[in-house]
Every structure is written in C-alpha cells, then in structure tokens.
Write a protein that holds these residues in place. Structure first.
Motif, short mmCIF file in Angstrom:
data_model
loop_
_atom_site.label_atom_id
_atom_site.label_comp_id
_atom_site.label_asym_id
_atom_site.label_seq_id
_atom_site.Cartn_x
_atom_site.Cartn_y
_atom_site.Cartn_z
N ALA A 100 45.78 86.80 24.14
CA ALA A 100 44.93 86.00 23.48
C ALA A 100 44.25 86.74 22.34
O ALA A 100 43.59 86.20 21.35
N ASN A 101 44.15 88.03 22.66
CA ASN A 101 43.32 88.80 21.62
C ASN A 101 44.41 88.94 20.42
O ASN A 101 43.73 88.87 19.13
N ALA A 102 45.73 88.80 20.59
CA ALA A 102 46.45 89.10 19.57
C ALA A 102 46.49 87.86 18.63
O ALA A 102 46.72 87.85 17.58
N ALA A 103 46.55 86.46 19.27
CA ALA A 103 46.41 85.32 18.72
C ALA A 103 44.97 85.11 18.02
O ALA A 103 44.99 84.69 16.94
N ASP A 104 43.90 85.45 18.45
CA ASP A 104 42.73 85.70 17.78
C ASP A 104 42.71 86.24 16.65
O ASP A 104 42.37 85.96 15.68
N ALA A 105 43.30 87.67 16.62
CA ALA A 105 43.32 88.14 15.44
C ALA A 105 44.36 87.85 14.47
O ALA A 105 44.00 87.92 13.37
N ALA A 106 45.06 87.03 14.81
CA ALA A 106 46.16 86.10 13.85
C ALA A 106 45.40 85.25 13.21
O ALA A 106 45.85 84.52 12.28
N GLY A 107 44.22 84.74 13.69
CA GLY A 107 43.43 83.61 12.93
C GLY A 107 43.81 82.23 13.67
O GLY A 107 43.67 81.27 13.15
N MET A 108 44.67 82.30 14.72
CA MET A 108 45.10 81.17 15.45
C MET A 108 43.87 80.33 16.30
O MET A 108 43.00 80.97 16.68
N LYS A 109 44.17 79.08 16.31
CA LYS A 109 42.89 78.34 16.96
C LYS A 109 43.45 77.43 18.09
O LYS A 109 42.49 77.10 18.86
N TYR A 110 44.68 77.66 18.48
CA TYR A 110 45.26 76.59 19.67
C TYR A 110 46.57 77.28 20.53
O TYR A 110 47.11 78.14 19.70
N VAL A 111 46.51 77.06 21.52
CA VAL A 111 47.98 77.63 22.06
C VAL A 111 48.50 76.74 23.04
O VAL A 111 47.93 75.78 23.47
N VAL A 112 49.97 76.77 23.00
CA VAL A 112 50.86 76.19 23.95
C VAL A 112 51.56 76.90 24.66
O VAL A 112 52.42 77.55 24.20
N PHE A 113 51.49 76.97 26.05
CA PHE A 113 52.12 77.61 27.19
C PHE A 113 53.27 76.98 27.96
O PHE A 113 52.82 75.99 28.32
N THR A 114 54.42 77.64 27.93
CA THR A 114 55.58 76.76 28.67
C THR A 114 55.16 77.01 30.25
O THR A 114 55.35 77.93 31.02
N THR A 115 54.77 76.01 30.74
CA THR A 115 54.69 75.96 32.31
C THR A 115 55.84 75.71 32.97
O THR A 115 55.97 76.40 34.02
N LYS A 116 56.88 75.22 32.22
CA LYS A 116 58.11 75.08 32.87
C LYS A 116 58.98 74.91 31.89
O LYS A 116 58.93 74.02 30.95
N HIS A 117 60.24 75.52 31.61
CA HIS A 117 61.05 75.30 30.59
C HIS A 117 62.41 74.55 31.38
O HIS A 117 62.21 74.09 32.52
N HIS A 118 63.47 73.96 30.51
CA HIS A 118 64.45 73.37 31.37
C HIS A 118 65.07 73.85 32.39
O HIS A 118 65.61 72.99 33.16
N ASP A 119 64.96 75.16 32.54
CA ASP A 119 65.72 75.83 33.71
C ASP A 119 64.99 75.46 35.18
O ASP A 119 65.76 75.72 36.20
N GLY A 120 63.85 74.88 34.96
CA GLY A 120 63.09 74.47 36.14
C GLY A 120 62.19 75.54 36.69
O GLY A 120 61.67 75.21 37.60
N PHE A 121 62.12 76.80 36.34
CA PHE A 121 61.19 77.76 36.78
C PHE A 121 59.73 77.65 36.45
O PHE A 121 59.51 77.56 35.10
N ASN A 122 59.03 77.62 37.35
CA ASN A 122 57.59 76.99 37.16
C ASN A 122 56.72 78.36 37.09
O ASN A 122 56.89 79.22 37.74
N MET A 123 55.89 78.50 35.92
CA MET A 123 55.13 79.51 35.54
C MET A 123 53.77 78.96 36.13
O MET A 123 52.51 79.69 35.85
N PHE A 124 53.51 77.96 36.95
CA PHE A 124 52.34 77.66 37.75
C PHE A 124 52.40 77.59 39.26
O PHE A 124 53.71 77.58 39.76
#
Length: 479
Positions: free
Chosen positions: A114-138
């Motif tokens: 988040a610090n790196a994104a904020d330093a870049a001037g970014m304002k929103y984030v999209v995080f992969t909770t699950k990709h096509h392989d079906g492995f869940n990051m939640f």
C-alpha cells in the motif's frame, strides 16, 4: 526427482509463457463495442467518483508466484500454451496443484504494498482473490484449496485478502476484488471424469444440469463471502469473460479464437448482482467483455484504444511484461508509464497498472523504485490527471489535453525518453488559451502564448527549462 524436473522446466519456460500470455490476452480482452450505462443512482455516483481517481494498481498473487511462472494458464490445454513435452499433462497438473503446500510467504507485508502504491500516486486497488487456477487468497468455506489451508495457515495475516484490503483502506484507496468466474480446480467446472481440453467447462451442461447448478451455487457463495466478510468494497472485478450466457456470444467473442461451447455457461449474474449490491450499496461491477448492465466500465487489456471513448473505461496493463512475479521482468520505464497515463486519461480512461509480489510476500525494490518515480511526476503535475475529464480536441501529436471539472484546461507535452525539453512548444490552435499567457505547472513560470500558422506557440526560456526536474512530460495550464 519428477517434481524437480517439472520445476526446472517451468523456470526455463516461465518467461516464454509470460510473453505468450500477453499476446493471447491482448486478443482476448479488448473492450466491448457496446456499453450499457448503469441506472442505479448509487452506482452512477460511485462510478463518477472512480472516474476522478485515474490511476490504480492491480495485484496478481497466488501459487504461481512460487516458481515465478504465468498465472493459471499453464494448466490450460490450448495451442498457445507451451509446456515441457517430456512431462505428462497429469503430472504437471499434480505438481501445479501441489504448489499450495509450498506457498508460505512469511514476509507478507500488505502495508509495504500500500505504501508503494500510495507513493506512486495511485488511488484504487484491485486484488486477485482467486485466479482461474482456483487457488483462493481468502478464507473461503467452499473449498480447502486456499491460502488458509497450507503452511501459511497459522500466520496472523493468513487471510490475505482481508489484510490487503485493510492496508489499502488505511491509505483511503477505493477497494476492488478481482474474482475469476471460471475455476479450474473445482470439480463442478473441470470434472475429473473428462479431460480438460481448454478454458471452458469440460462437460455438457445440458446433460449435467445438477453439476452446473452446484457450480453456480459455489460461485454465488464465494462472492457472497467477499461481499459480507471483507469490509467495504467498491469494485467487483470479474474476469473470465467466456463464462457467460450463450445469447451474449457475438462475433466479437468469436474473434478471440477460443472454442465456444454449444451450451450456456450462465452463472446467473442478476442474482449475484442483487446480493452483492444489497451487501455493498453502489458497488461497481466489472463483468469483463460481457456487455450489459454488469459491465459498468470497459477494460481493454495491455493496450490503449486508438480513439477517445465517451464511456467509462480502464486500460489494465503490466508494469513489467507479466502480471505475476517472474524472476526477470522486462520493466517499463517511468517515462513510458507517465506517457501511457497521459494518453489514457486524455482519451477518457483510467490506468490500472499490474504488479506481482514475490513468493515471500513483498513488492520488489525494482517495482518500488519505478512506482516512486511515477509518483514524483504526479506529485507535481497531478492536477492535469486527477479529477479531470476529456476535451473535444484531446491530442495533437505528442501533446495530450485534459480539463478539470470547472473547465480549466491542461496540455501534457510528452518528452521522448533521452531527449531534451524543447525551447519551443507547439500545439493545435483549436486548444488556444483565452488569454495571452499560460502557466507551466512545474516551476510556476508564466509563458507567453501566440497563435502562428494555425498553432499555439510557446517559447520556454533556458531558466524555465532548467527548473524542470520531472522531464518525462511537462504540463501547461490555461483557461
């Protein structure tokens, strides 16, 4: 021994796979040609707020980070996938699924992200909770193929998505959850009774309605978990546009080159949307490439449209050559990203820039350095990017134009990498300032403007050029 052979083959082919994936996905995920604007006032309001932000980060992270290979796609048997021919497909799948038992990111630090994104001037984030392989990051309760059921399960931040969202909320980001509609690990999508030929489900839904209904239930329940248990979400970013009602398949979809099944892979998006927006009022839904009421903005991938668009859209592009972590990334320069951002915004879009954390759970120094460089430019010139909208005349060669909501106009002059800032700047007289002066944003110099031979002409003094410390692009403000 077999496991080591497969790993060596994967590492050797990882870069090739990543490059091939970009070529394939460029063709796969262009924007729809039809747009249906939302009618829910809360969605309309949030979409307008999102259009003010302009710059975000998409984070691909999953078991594919362990060997540093293309995300998910190596599991798919299609012509463009290049696996090691000495390893059987079943052995490869067993090895890939087994990466779950190796994924143990003990250095996971979402605040660093988040610090790196904020330093870049970014304002929103999209995080992969699950990709096509079906492995869940939640911590889904629908399957044990997840980050909380492996060697990382006892870590205090094992429920990764929760902590990613919290870290970015502390930076006041809009929060987006990426979710793959296809799930290649699910027996309800890829049934082990049959071979897994391609990205589509591998059985005839018409003959097996019970199995598909179980998949619809599985998908609904997982999205419900995200909507109800992970705090306030602003965007549901749905990938895998081939999972769609059959009646929405048109020539645009057929041009992707992938097989189109004879049956409908309909997961009942109206039911999902109703539930999701009851839990998250005003939720922006991005059902990629499925034109209709649930594609609230369009998402051309790894490309910029060749024209200005008057619908909400977002160019999703990688900072390197690959979405996820690979050992050797072919990075874009700060200048390249700044130029891309200026063009995207002038054409009415937002830029979603892809970063892939390491298998240990950190954003690499190389990424952080480039992100900081982009942010340094935005810190000075961001008024020409944030909270802006399009102008009728949006480009003249290497000059792009934007305007603020109150009508103030900006000219963003791209400086090619390695070139000096020119003493004379020209652009079309159709974007002539109402007065005789314009302001150079960096340094605050007033510059006299005149119209000559159908062009606005500005002359920059040597001292004004010397004061510019962010030469990727220079910005002028005028009425």
């Amino acid at each position: 021994m077999k496991k080591h052979i497969i790993r060596l083959s994967v590492i050797t082919l990882g870069l090739v796979w990543s490059i091939q994936a970009l070529a394939q996905q460029d063709n796969l995920h262009q924007q729809s040609s039809v747009y249906e604007a939302p009618t829910d006032p809360m969605v309309v309001e949030k979409l307008d707020q999102w259009q003010d932000l302009k710059f975000g980060m998409i984070i691909h992270w999953g078991v594919y980070a362990v060997p540093g290979m293309i995300e998910s796609w190596a599991l798919c048997s299609e012509d463009w996938i290049n696996r090691d021919s000495t390893v059987s497909y079943n052995d490869f799948k067993d090895w890939y699924w087994g990466l779950k038992d190796e994924f143990n990111p003990q250095s996971f630090d979402p605040d660093q992200w988040a610090n790196a994104a904020d330093a870049a001037g970014m304002k929103y984030v999209v995080f992969t909770t699950k990709h096509h392989d079906g492995f869940n990051m939640f911590d889904t309760q629908e399957t044990d193929y997840k980050i909380t059921d492996g060697p990382f399960k006892d870590h205090p931040k094992a429920n990764v998505a929760k902590h990613v969202f919290e870290a970015f909320r502390k930076k006041d980001f809009m929060i987006g959850a990426y979710y793959s509609k296809p799930d290649w690990h699910s027996e309800y999508y890829w049934w082990s009774k049959y071979a897994t030929a391609d990205r589509n489900n591998n059985y005839d839904i018409r003959k097996n309605p019970w199995r598909w209904n179980k998949y619809k239930e599985f998908t609904y329940n997982q999205i419900s978990e995200l909507m109800h248990e992970y705090g306030e979400l602003d965007i549901l970013w749905l990938d895998g546009g081939w999972v769609r009602p059959l009646e929405t398949v048109n020539d645009e979809v057929r041009s992707w080159g992938a097989r189109i099944p004879e049956w409908s892979q309909d997961i009942d998006m109206p039911k999902i949307a109703s539930m999701a927006r009851e839990a998250q009022p005003g939720l922006i839904m991005v059902d990629r490439t499925v034109h209709g009421p649930y594609e609230n903005y369009q998402t051309p991938e790894q490309s910029i449209p060749d024209h200005q668009m008057d619908v909400p859209w977002e160019a999703c592009m990688t900072l390197g050559h690959a979405w996820g972590y690979t050992e050797h990334q072919n990075y874009k320069s700060v200048t390249k990203v700044v130029h891309t951002l200026a063009e995207v915004v002038a054409k009415g879009g937002s830029l979603l820039l892809g970063v892939g954390p390491t298998p240990q759970g950190l954003v690499r120094d190389e990424d952080v350095e480039r992100l900081a460089g982009i942010g340094s430019w935005l810190e000075v010139n961001g008024q020409a990017i944030y909270n802006t909208r399009t102008t009728k005349v949006y480009q003249d060669g290497k000059v792009f134009f934007t305007q603020g909501k109150s009508g103030e106009k900006y000219a963003i002059v791209l400086i090619p990498e390695g070139e000096e800032i020119p003493a004379t700047i020209r652009w079309t007289a159709e974007q002539a300032p109402s007065g005789s002066h314009v302001s150079l944003i960096e340094g605050g110099s007033k510059v006299k403007a005149k119209v000559k031979d159908g062009k606005v002409e500005l002359n920059l003094s040597a001292s004004a050029r010397k004061r510019i410390k962010h030469p990727e692009a220079i910005v002028f403000a005028f009425d």
